[in-house]
Enzyme design. Structure first.
Site, PDB file in Angstrom:
ATOM      1  N   CYS A  69       0.867  -1.177   0.000  1.00 50.23           N
ATOM      2  CA  CYS A  69       0.000   0.000   0.000  1.00 50.23           C
ATOM      3  C   CYS A  69       0.899   1.220   0.000  1.00 50.23           C
ATOM      4  O   CYS A  69       1.659   1.433   0.952  1.00 50.23           O
ATOM      5  CB  CYS A  69      -0.920  -0.008   1.215  1.00 50.23           C
ATOM      6  SG  CYS A  69      -1.989   1.448   1.347  1.00 50.23           S
ATOM      7  N   CYS A 211      -5.274   6.316  -3.399  1.00 45.84           N
ATOM      8  CA  CYS A 211      -4.575   5.032  -3.506  1.00 45.84           C
ATOM      9  C   CYS A 211      -3.177   5.334  -4.027  1.00 45.84           C
ATOM     10  O   CYS A 211      -3.014   5.742  -5.175  1.00 45.84           O
ATOM     11  CB  CYS A 211      -5.308   4.074  -4.438  1.00 45.84           C
ATOM     12  SG  CYS A 211      -4.455   2.483  -4.650  1.00 45.84           S
TER      13      CYS A 211
END
Length: 266
Positions: A69, A211
């Site tokens: 991530c 994101c």
């Protein structure tokens, strides 16, 4: 009761802690619930590493494991500094997607996400891909042109003049049969050669304010297709990120902020 720490990176929010839970999937479901828990897109905790300075363990809000991530690893690095676990400005962090080099640059953090993986097959896609090329995903009566590759995790990029054009089919694209394990879906509008607007429907989470790996994948692709330069600014609903492509390595730079320390009965 153990202390939990909430962080956010351009609106992507996370719960971090310095212990190894017995059932991290169940814990993610509990603490990430925005009504009955603290609320977050995922949880992270450190553990020892034999190949790097430390290991980052990440679970999505639905309890599934995420290999990487981009926003999370910046929050993870900020947490390590805040907890005085490390003081040096360069860290090598082990993830399921490999070792990531993260540097602290005043109030920002930059991570080298490495080189994208463009050769794909099962279980990522129900096909064999040797190079980046457009694919066409059928959803209902719509055919969506997209590009798929891996940058830390599997990403699908859809260029559009209207970021809201595919809102009603974003979940269907994420769960399309082309992706056995689902895919993050990034909708990208090219503003000019140094700016992109992006919003992402993330597997295991849904719509997110940001994101990091998705923005990085989109920036890399836009550069490779000649739509932008190699250094760009990305606007996401939660803020701004900077993406740089150098010798095919993709660098992501942006903020990470501490929100709160919380005690919660687990």
């Amino acid at each position: 009761m153990p202390s939990l720490y909430k962080y956010q990176a351009t609106g992507n929010d996370f719960i971090l802690f310095n212990f190894v839970p017995s059932d991290p999937s169940a814990l993610a479901l509990k603490v990430c619930d925005r009504h009955f828990g603290i609320g977050a897109d995922g949880i992270m905790y450190p553990s020892s590493s034999n190949v790097a300075d430390i290991k980052m363990n990440y679970y999505n809000s639905d309890g599934t494991i995420a290999p990487m991530c981009g926003n999370g690893i910046r929050s993870f690095a900020k947490f390590l500094y805040d907890q005085n676990i490390f003081e040096k400005d360069q860290l090598n962090i082990e993830t399921l997607a490999g070792i990531m080099a993260v540097s602290k640059q005043e109030d920002l953090f930059e991570v080298n996400l490495g080189k994208p993986v463009v050769k794909l097959s099962k279980p990522d896609i129900n096909d064999i891909q040797e190079e980046i090329k457009p694919i066409y995903l059928e959803v209902g009566n719509q055919s969506v042109e997209a590009y798929v590759f891996n940058l830390g995790t599997l990403h699908t990029v859809v260029f559009t003049d209207n970021l809201n054009a595919y809102d009603d089919i974003a979940d269907a694209l994420c769960h399309h049969s082309y992706f056995p394990k689902r895919s993050n879906i990034n909708f990208v509008k090219v503003i000019d050669e140094t700016h992109l607007d992006i919003k992402t429907y993330e597997r295991g989470v849904g719509w997110t304010l940001s994101c990091g790996t998705g923005s990085s994948a989109s920036g890399y692709l836009a550069y490779q297709l000649g739509k932008t330069k190699n250094c760009i600014e990305v606007s996401v609903p939660g803020g701004k990120l900077n993406i740089t492509v150098t010798n095919d390595d993709v660098y992501l730079k942006g903020p990470a902020k501490f929100i709160a320390q919380i005690e919660m009965e687990l």
